[in-house]
Scaffold this motif. Sequence first.
Motif, PDB file in Angstrom:
ATOM      1  N   ARG A  47       0.814  -1.218   0.000  1.00 31.37           N
ATOM      2  CA  ARG A  47       0.000   0.000   0.000  1.00 31.37           C
ATOM      3  C   ARG A  47       0.850   1.271   0.000  1.00 31.37           C
ATOM      4  O   ARG A  47       0.562   2.206  -0.761  1.00 31.37           O
ATOM      5  CB  ARG A  47      -0.948   0.008   1.206  1.00 31.37           C
ATOM      6  CG  ARG A  47      -2.056  -1.007   1.141  1.00 31.37           C
ATOM      7  CD  ARG A  47      -2.920  -0.948   2.385  1.00 31.37           C
ATOM      8  NE  ARG A  47      -3.682   0.291   2.458  1.00 31.37           N
ATOM      9  CZ  ARG A  47      -4.304   0.718   3.547  1.00 31.37           C
ATOM     10  NH1 ARG A  47      -4.230   0.023   4.677  1.00 31.37           N
ATOM     11  NH2 ARG A  47      -4.992   1.846   3.530  1.00 31.37           N
ATOM     12  N   GLN A  51       0.747   4.238  -2.944  1.00 32.27           N
ATOM     13  CA  GLN A  51       0.456   5.623  -2.580  1.00 32.27           C
ATOM     14  C   GLN A  51       1.578   6.554  -3.043  1.00 32.27           C
ATOM     15  O   GLN A  51       1.320   7.612  -3.641  1.00 32.27           O
ATOM     16  CB  GLN A  51       0.282   5.732  -1.061  1.00 32.27           C
ATOM     17  CG  GLN A  51      -0.081   7.112  -0.557  1.00 32.27           C
ATOM     18  CD  GLN A  51      -1.484   7.541  -0.937  1.00 32.27           C
ATOM     19  OE1 GLN A  51      -2.335   6.711  -1.237  1.00 32.27           O
ATOM     20  NE2 GLN A  51      -1.734   8.835  -0.913  1.00 32.27           N
ATOM     21  N   PHE A  55      -0.565   7.420  -6.395  1.00 30.65           N
ATOM     22  CA  PHE A  55      -1.572   8.370  -5.944  1.00 30.65           C
ATOM     23  C   PHE A  55      -1.005   9.749  -5.622  1.00 30.65           C
ATOM     24  O   PHE A  55      -1.570  10.773  -6.029  1.00 30.65           O
ATOM     25  CB  PHE A  55      -2.346   7.806  -4.748  1.00 30.65           C
ATOM     26  CG  PHE A  55      -3.380   6.794  -5.161  1.00 30.65           C
ATOM     27  CD1 PHE A  55      -4.553   7.190  -5.781  1.00 30.65           C
ATOM     28  CD2 PHE A  55      -3.172   5.448  -4.956  1.00 30.65           C
ATOM     29  CE1 PHE A  55      -5.514   6.277  -6.189  1.00 30.65           C
ATOM     30  CE2 PHE A  55      -4.118   4.506  -5.356  1.00 30.65           C
ATOM     31  CZ  PHE A  55      -5.291   4.923  -5.975  1.00 30.65           C
ATOM     32  N   GLU A  56       0.106   9.802  -4.916  1.00 31.72           N
ATOM     33  CA  GLU A  56       0.649  11.117  -4.550  1.00 31.72           C
ATOM     34  C   GLU A  56       1.097  11.936  -5.764  1.00 31.72           C
ATOM     35  O   GLU A  56       0.729  13.109  -5.887  1.00 31.72           O
ATOM     36  CB  GLU A  56       1.784  10.949  -3.534  1.00 31.72           C
ATOM     37  CG  GLU A  56       1.290  10.517  -2.150  1.00 31.72           C
ATOM     38  CD  GLU A  56       2.434  10.317  -1.166  1.00 31.72           C
ATOM     39  OE1 GLU A  56       3.601  10.608  -1.529  1.00 31.72           O
ATOM     40  OE2 GLU A  56       2.161   9.860  -0.045  1.00 31.72           O
TER      41      GLU A  56
END
Length: 213
Positions: A47, A51, A55-56
């Motif tokens: 995870r 991220q 995602f970031e």
Amino acid sequence: MTPLLVGWAANPMKPAVLMVDVDGVVVRHPDPSGWTARIEEDLGIPRPALQARFFEPCWDDVVHGRAALRDRLAPALAEIAPHVSCNQLINYWFEGDAHLDETLLLELADVRASGVPLHLATVQEHERASYLWNTLRLRDRFDDMHYAAQLGASKPSPDFYAAVEQRVALPASAIAFIDDNEKNVEAARARGWSAALWTPGATLSTLIPELKD
């Protein structure tokens, strides 16, 4: 005038349309950690790595329609989980984040049956928006959907709400809205929408009494 505006003019105390958020409202994952809770066990993707690598740095462009989901996800997966394809992750994501709140949907169906159209107002990129609308068939329960990648803006930016108003050709005072994020609700109220904070177990008629008129 649009049909929405005609209906509202006949009863200006009642909203011409009810805008409904998706994640946290119509869709509520049973695990507080969301759809990535078991991703390392199920797909072998850490995870924190997903991220940090996807995602970031990439999500803002993807969710605002400036980049395609797969164009940014594929190189990220090649680095952190080369054994997982874009299709595998997207299917895992969308299918795992599809827990509909049927109790709320029944209540919303009553609102729709009373003559108030239902629209989704949500922060989504194009592929998940299509999945929600077509695969989950929210198109059968709602009259339209307005989402971030389509509008080029996301909640709680005023640009999001202004773009929705433009799409439906209604004044802010004719729009009711429920969302589970207080900042989104406050931003909608600042635009002049009748907005309420949604919490599990709440009832629409309590949050937005105008729906009962």
